[in-house]
Design a protein around this motif. Structure first.
Motif, PDB file in Angstrom:
ATOM      1  N   SER A   1       0.822  -1.196   0.000  1.00 45.80           N
ATOM      2  CA  SER A   1       0.000   0.000   0.000  1.00 45.80           C
ATOM      3  C   SER A   1       0.856   1.245   0.000  1.00 45.80           C
TER       4      SER A   1
ATOM      5  N   ARG B   1       5.215  -2.073   4.844  1.00 38.76           N
ATOM      6  CA  ARG B   1       4.888  -3.499   4.815  1.00 38.76           C
ATOM      7  C   ARG B   1       5.952  -4.251   4.033  1.00 38.76           C
TER       8      ARG B   1
ATOM      9  N   GLU C   1      -5.548   1.946  -4.413  1.00 36.51           N
ATOM     10  CA  GLU C   1      -5.249   2.562  -3.125  1.00 36.51           C
ATOM     11  C   GLU C   1      -4.655   3.948  -3.298  1.00 36.51           C
TER      12      GLU C   1
ATOM     13  N   ARG D   1     -13.888   1.325   8.543  1.00 31.66           N
ATOM     14  CA  ARG D   1     -13.119   2.418   9.122  1.00 31.66           C
ATOM     15  C   ARG D   1     -13.932   3.171  10.168  1.00 31.66           C
TER      16      ARG D   1
ATOM     17  N   THR E   1      -6.518  -7.142  12.593  1.00 29.33           N
ATOM     18  CA  THR E   1      -5.916  -5.873  12.189  1.00 29.33           C
ATOM     19  C   THR E   1      -4.399  -5.962  12.213  1.00 29.33           C
TER      20      THR E   1
ATOM     21  N   ARG F   1      -3.147  -8.470   9.323  1.00 32.46           N
ATOM     22  CA  ARG F   1      -3.252  -7.842   8.007  1.00 32.46           C
ATOM     23  C   ARG F   1      -2.382  -6.590   7.893  1.00 32.46           C
TER      24      ARG F   1
ATOM     25  N   SER G   1      -3.490  -3.701   8.579  1.00 25.66           N
ATOM     26  CA  SER G   1      -4.355  -2.676   8.002  1.00 25.66           C
ATOM     27  C   SER G   1      -4.325  -1.371   8.786  1.00 25.66           C
TER      28      SER G   1
ATOM     29  N   GLU H   1      -3.038   2.033   7.282  1.00 23.25           N
ATOM     30  CA  GLU H   1      -3.816   2.969   6.480  1.00 23.25           C
ATOM     31  C   GLU H   1      -4.160   4.236   7.256  1.00 23.25           C
TER      32      GLU H   1
END
Length: 302
Positions: free
Chosen positions: A2, A12, A26, A134, A202, A205, A207, A210
Protein backbone atom coordinates in the motif's frame (compact mmCIF):
# COMPACT_ATOMS: atom_id res chain seq x y z
CA UNK A 1 2.21 -2.92 -1.06
CA UNK A 2 0.00 0.00 0.00
CA UNK A 3 0.96 3.63 -0.36
CA UNK A 4 0.79 6.55 2.03
CA UNK A 5 -1.21 9.70 1.53
CA UNK A 6 1.87 11.39 0.10
CA UNK A 7 2.52 8.52 -2.27
CA UNK A 8 5.27 7.06 -0.08
CA UNK A 9 5.17 3.27 0.28
CA UNK A 10 4.07 1.96 3.64
CA UNK A 11 6.66 -0.20 5.41
CA UNK A 12 4.89 -3.50 4.81
CA UNK A 13 6.98 -6.38 3.59
CA UNK A 14 7.20 -6.57 -0.17
CA UNK A 15 5.85 -10.09 0.14
CA UNK A 16 2.50 -8.76 1.43
CA UNK A 17 -0.56 -9.66 -0.71
CA UNK A 18 -1.39 -7.13 -3.38
CA UNK A 19 -0.70 -6.30 -7.00
CA UNK A 20 -0.24 -3.30 -9.28
CA UNK A 21 -3.98 -2.82 -9.74
CA UNK A 22 -4.58 -2.83 -5.98
CA UNK A 23 -1.77 -0.32 -5.50
CA UNK A 24 -3.28 1.93 -8.18
CA UNK A 25 -6.72 1.80 -6.54
CA UNK A 26 -5.25 2.56 -3.12
CA UNK A 27 -3.21 5.40 -4.57
CA UNK A 28 -6.33 6.88 -6.16
CA UNK A 29 -8.15 6.69 -2.83
CA UNK A 30 -5.25 8.45 -1.15
CA UNK A 31 -5.46 11.24 -3.72
CA UNK A 32 -9.21 11.60 -3.10
CA UNK A 33 -8.56 11.71 0.64
CA UNK A 34 -5.89 14.37 0.21
CA UNK A 35 -8.20 16.55 -1.88
CA UNK A 36 -10.91 16.22 0.75
CA UNK A 37 -8.50 17.22 3.51
CA UNK A 38 -7.23 20.19 1.55
CA UNK A 39 -10.86 21.30 1.13
CA UNK A 40 -11.36 21.19 4.89
CA UNK A 41 -12.98 17.74 4.97
CA UNK A 42 -10.44 16.02 7.20
CA UNK A 43 -11.63 13.84 10.08
CA UNK A 44 -10.35 16.23 12.78
CA UNK A 45 -13.01 18.93 13.29
CA UNK A 46 -10.51 21.69 14.17
CA UNK A 47 -6.76 22.20 14.20
CA UNK A 48 -6.76 22.57 18.00
CA UNK A 49 -8.66 19.28 18.39
CA UNK A 50 -6.15 17.60 16.10
CA UNK A 51 -3.15 18.86 18.10
CA UNK A 52 -4.69 17.95 21.45
CA UNK A 53 -5.76 14.61 19.99
CA UNK A 54 -2.19 13.83 19.00
CA UNK A 55 -1.11 14.59 22.56
CA UNK A 56 -3.87 12.30 23.80
CA UNK A 57 -2.77 9.49 21.49
CA UNK A 58 0.77 9.81 22.84
CA UNK A 59 -0.65 9.65 26.37
CA UNK A 60 -2.69 6.59 25.40
CA UNK A 61 0.56 4.99 24.29
CA UNK A 62 2.22 5.92 27.59
CA UNK A 63 -0.59 4.19 29.49
CA UNK A 64 -0.10 1.01 27.44
CA UNK A 65 3.66 1.23 27.91
CA UNK A 66 3.19 1.39 31.68
CA UNK A 67 0.74 -1.53 31.59
CA UNK A 68 3.39 -3.55 29.77
CA UNK A 69 6.08 -2.61 32.29
CA UNK A 70 3.83 -3.55 35.23
CA UNK A 71 2.96 -6.85 33.54
CA UNK A 72 6.66 -7.59 33.07
CA UNK A 73 7.14 -7.01 36.80
CA UNK A 74 4.26 -9.39 37.55
CA UNK A 75 5.79 -12.03 35.27
CA UNK A 76 9.20 -11.69 36.91
CA UNK A 77 8.37 -11.26 40.58
CA UNK A 78 4.59 -10.95 41.02
CA UNK A 79 2.57 -8.08 42.45
CA UNK A 80 1.28 -4.97 40.74
CA UNK A 81 -1.91 -3.94 38.96
CA UNK A 82 -1.51 -4.31 35.20
CA UNK A 83 -4.40 -2.30 33.81
CA UNK A 84 -5.26 1.29 32.91
CA UNK A 85 -6.03 2.12 36.53
CA UNK A 86 -2.71 0.73 37.72
CA UNK A 87 -0.80 2.57 34.99
CA UNK A 88 -2.38 5.94 35.82
CA UNK A 89 -1.89 5.37 39.56
CA UNK A 90 1.78 4.65 38.91
CA UNK A 91 2.04 7.81 36.86
CA UNK A 92 0.29 9.84 39.58
CA UNK A 93 2.99 8.81 42.05
CA UNK A 94 5.73 10.43 39.98
CA UNK A 95 6.81 14.10 40.26
CA UNK A 96 4.34 16.26 38.31
CA UNK A 97 2.34 13.08 37.74
CA UNK A 98 -1.07 14.68 38.28
CA UNK A 99 -0.20 17.51 35.87
CA UNK A 100 0.76 14.92 33.26
CA UNK A 101 -2.52 13.07 33.84
CA UNK A 102 -4.46 16.32 33.32
CA UNK A 103 -2.72 16.82 29.96
CA UNK A 104 -3.36 13.19 28.99
CA UNK A 105 -7.06 13.39 29.94
CA UNK A 106 -7.60 16.59 27.94
CA UNK A 107 -5.79 15.06 24.98
CA UNK A 108 -7.75 11.80 25.21
CA UNK A 109 -11.06 13.66 25.25
CA UNK A 110 -9.98 15.61 22.16
CA UNK A 111 -8.88 12.41 20.43
CA UNK A 112 -12.14 10.73 21.41
CA UNK A 113 -14.11 13.60 19.87
CA UNK A 114 -11.96 13.40 16.74
CA UNK A 115 -12.52 9.68 16.33
CA UNK A 116 -16.18 9.88 17.35
CA UNK A 117 -16.90 12.40 14.59
CA UNK A 118 -14.97 10.23 12.15
CA UNK A 119 -17.12 7.26 13.17
CA UNK A 120 -20.32 9.26 12.72
CA UNK A 121 -19.69 11.03 9.41
CA UNK A 122 -16.09 10.51 8.36
CA UNK A 123 -14.13 8.60 5.71
CA UNK A 124 -16.21 10.05 2.88
CA UNK A 125 -13.33 9.29 0.53
CA UNK A 126 -14.20 5.57 0.93
CA UNK A 127 -17.47 3.81 0.21
CA UNK A 128 -19.38 0.64 1.01
CA UNK A 129 -17.91 -1.88 3.41
CA UNK A 130 -14.48 -0.20 3.30
CA UNK A 131 -15.98 2.96 4.79
CA UNK A 132 -18.06 1.01 7.29
CA UNK A 133 -15.00 -0.82 8.57
CA UNK A 134 -13.12 2.42 9.12
CA UNK A 135 -16.07 4.02 10.89
CA UNK A 136 -16.46 1.01 13.21
CA UNK A 137 -12.74 1.09 13.99
CA UNK A 138 -12.88 4.82 14.71
CA UNK A 139 -15.87 4.30 17.00
CA UNK A 140 -14.09 1.54 18.91
CA UNK A 141 -11.03 3.75 19.27
CA UNK A 142 -13.18 6.61 20.58
CA UNK A 143 -14.75 4.34 23.21
CA UNK A 144 -11.34 3.01 24.27
CA UNK A 145 -9.65 6.39 24.72
CA UNK A 146 -12.67 7.98 26.43
CA UNK A 147 -12.75 5.05 28.86
CA UNK A 148 -9.15 5.76 29.84
CA UNK A 149 -10.00 9.49 30.09
CA UNK A 150 -12.81 8.67 32.55
CA UNK A 151 -10.41 6.63 34.67
CA UNK A 152 -8.04 9.59 34.68
CA UNK A 153 -10.83 11.96 35.72
CA UNK A 154 -11.82 9.61 38.53
CA UNK A 155 -8.22 9.55 39.74
CA UNK A 156 -7.94 13.34 39.62
CA UNK A 157 -11.22 13.87 41.47
CA UNK A 158 -11.14 11.10 44.08
CA UNK A 159 -7.45 10.26 44.30
CA UNK A 160 -8.21 6.62 43.48
CA UNK A 161 -8.80 4.94 40.13
CA UNK A 162 -10.01 1.58 41.46
CA UNK A 163 -9.36 -1.67 39.63
CA UNK A 164 -10.55 -3.02 36.30
CA UNK A 165 -11.24 -6.40 37.89
CA UNK A 166 -13.31 -5.12 40.82
CA UNK A 167 -15.20 -2.82 38.46
CA UNK A 168 -15.90 -5.72 36.09
CA UNK A 169 -17.13 -7.91 38.92
CA UNK A 170 -19.43 -5.21 40.30
CA UNK A 171 -20.86 -4.54 36.84
CA UNK A 172 -21.30 -8.26 36.20
CA UNK A 173 -23.04 -8.73 39.55
CA UNK A 174 -25.46 -5.95 38.62
CA UNK A 175 -26.17 -7.55 35.24
CA UNK A 176 -26.68 -11.04 36.64
CA UNK A 177 -29.59 -9.95 38.88
CA UNK A 178 -31.47 -8.64 35.83
CA UNK A 179 -33.96 -10.83 33.92
CA UNK A 180 -31.85 -12.70 31.40
CA UNK A 181 -28.74 -11.49 33.18
CA UNK A 182 -26.67 -14.54 32.30
CA UNK A 183 -27.52 -14.07 28.65
CA UNK A 184 -26.50 -10.39 28.84
CA UNK A 185 -23.15 -11.27 30.40
CA UNK A 186 -22.72 -13.96 27.75
CA UNK A 187 -23.29 -11.34 25.05
CA UNK A 188 -20.64 -9.15 26.71
CA UNK A 189 -18.24 -12.10 26.52
CA UNK A 190 -18.98 -12.55 22.81
CA UNK A 191 -18.49 -8.82 22.14
CA UNK A 192 -15.12 -8.84 23.91
CA UNK A 193 -14.14 -11.95 21.95
CA UNK A 194 -15.09 -10.23 18.67
CA UNK A 195 -12.98 -7.23 19.70
CA UNK A 196 -10.08 -9.59 20.39
CA UNK A 197 -10.48 -11.22 16.99
CA UNK A 198 -10.77 -7.90 15.17
CA UNK A 199 -7.69 -6.56 16.96
CA UNK A 200 -5.67 -9.64 16.07
CA UNK A 201 -6.85 -9.55 12.45
CA UNK A 202 -5.92 -5.87 12.19
CA UNK A 203 -2.42 -6.76 13.34
CA UNK A 204 -2.08 -9.79 11.07
CA UNK A 205 -3.25 -7.84 8.01
CA UNK A 206 -1.32 -4.73 9.00
CA UNK A 207 -4.35 -2.68 8.00
CA UNK A 208 -3.64 -0.15 10.76
CA UNK A 209 -1.00 1.30 8.45
CA UNK A 210 -3.82 2.97 6.48
CA UNK A 211 -4.35 5.34 9.41
CA UNK A 212 -0.86 6.80 9.14
CA UNK A 213 0.82 9.13 6.67
CA UNK A 214 4.14 7.31 6.63
CA UNK A 215 5.86 10.17 4.85
CA UNK A 216 5.71 12.10 8.14
CA UNK A 217 8.08 9.57 9.75
CA UNK A 218 11.81 9.28 9.06
CA UNK A 219 12.53 6.44 6.66
CA UNK A 220 14.58 4.61 9.29
CA UNK A 221 11.59 4.48 11.68
CA UNK A 222 8.87 3.36 9.29
CA UNK A 223 9.55 -0.38 9.29
CA UNK A 224 10.17 -0.60 13.08
CA UNK A 225 6.95 1.35 13.71
CA UNK A 226 5.02 -0.98 11.42
CA UNK A 227 6.23 -4.14 13.13
CA UNK A 228 5.64 -2.64 16.56
CA UNK A 229 2.06 -2.10 15.42
CA UNK A 230 1.76 -5.70 14.27
CA UNK A 231 3.11 -7.09 17.55
CA UNK A 232 1.10 -4.67 19.64
CA UNK A 233 -2.23 -5.49 18.01
CA UNK A 234 -1.76 -9.27 17.91
CA UNK A 235 -0.42 -9.72 21.44
CA UNK A 236 -2.92 -7.35 23.07
CA UNK A 237 -5.64 -9.46 21.46
CA UNK A 238 -4.51 -12.41 23.59
CA UNK A 239 -5.32 -10.46 26.76
CA UNK A 240 -8.72 -9.45 25.36
CA UNK A 241 -9.49 -13.09 24.50
CA UNK A 242 -8.74 -14.14 28.09
CA UNK A 243 -11.08 -11.38 29.31
CA UNK A 244 -13.79 -12.84 27.07
CA UNK A 245 -13.25 -16.28 28.62
CA UNK A 246 -13.55 -14.79 32.12
CA UNK A 247 -16.86 -13.11 31.27
CA UNK A 248 -18.02 -16.33 29.62
CA UNK A 249 -17.29 -18.24 32.84
CA UNK A 250 -19.22 -15.65 34.85
CA UNK A 251 -22.21 -16.11 32.55
CA UNK A 252 -22.00 -19.90 32.55
CA UNK A 253 -21.79 -20.25 36.34
CA UNK A 254 -23.75 -17.08 37.24
CA UNK A 255 -20.74 -16.09 39.34
CA UNK A 256 -19.58 -12.44 39.10
CA UNK A 257 -16.34 -13.33 40.87
CA UNK A 258 -15.26 -15.17 37.72
CA UNK A 259 -15.43 -11.97 35.65
CA UNK A 260 -12.39 -9.76 35.36
CA UNK A 261 -10.82 -6.88 33.54
CA UNK A 262 -7.40 -6.54 32.02
CA UNK A 263 -5.51 -7.06 35.28
CA UNK A 264 -7.38 -10.30 36.01
CA UNK A 265 -6.83 -11.49 32.43
CA UNK A 266 -3.09 -10.97 32.63
CA UNK A 267 -2.85 -12.64 36.04
CA UNK A 268 -4.94 -15.54 34.73
CA UNK A 269 -2.35 -15.95 31.99
CA UNK A 270 0.41 -15.94 34.60
CA UNK A 271 -1.31 -18.77 36.49
CA UNK A 272 -1.25 -21.13 33.49
CA UNK A 273 1.51 -23.65 32.68
CA UNK A 274 4.42 -21.61 31.36
CA UNK A 275 2.28 -18.64 32.44
CA UNK A 276 5.10 -16.23 33.30
CA UNK A 277 6.52 -16.69 29.80
CA UNK A 278 3.11 -16.16 28.21
CA UNK A 279 2.54 -13.08 30.35
CA UNK A 280 5.98 -11.73 29.47
CA UNK A 281 5.20 -12.13 25.77
CA UNK A 282 1.85 -10.33 26.08
CA UNK A 283 3.48 -7.65 28.25
CA UNK A 284 5.99 -6.98 25.50
CA UNK A 285 3.00 -6.63 23.16
CA UNK A 286 1.63 -3.82 25.32
CA UNK A 287 5.06 -2.18 25.33
CA UNK A 288 5.19 -2.52 21.53
CA UNK A 289 1.74 -0.98 21.17
CA UNK A 290 2.70 1.88 23.46
CA UNK A 291 5.73 2.65 21.29
CA UNK A 292 3.64 2.33 18.12
CA UNK A 293 1.21 4.91 19.52
CA UNK A 294 4.04 7.44 19.53
CA UNK A 295 4.34 7.01 15.76
CA UNK A 296 0.55 7.06 15.46
CA UNK A 297 0.36 10.33 17.39
CA UNK A 298 2.86 11.97 15.08
CA UNK A 299 1.82 10.57 11.71
CA UNK A 300 -1.93 9.86 11.99
CA UNK A 301 -3.79 11.18 8.98
CA UNK A 302 -6.33 13.88 9.72
Amino acid sequence: MSTSAAGEPSPRSTSSPGDALGDAVEGARDQVRDVGQQDGEGEAPHRAVELLGRVGMAGYGLVHLLIGVIAVQIAVRGGGQADQQGALSTLAGEPFGFAVIVVIVVGLVAFGVWQGLAAATGFRWASGWARTQRRIAAGATAVGVLFVALIGIQLLVTGSSGSSSSGSQQTTAGLLVLPGGRLIVGVVAVVVLVIAGATAWTGVRGSFDEDLDWSRLPVSLRRPAYWLGVAGHVLRAVAFAVMAVLFGGAALYADPARAGGLDAALKTLAAQPFGPYLLLLVALGFVAYGLYCAADAWARRI
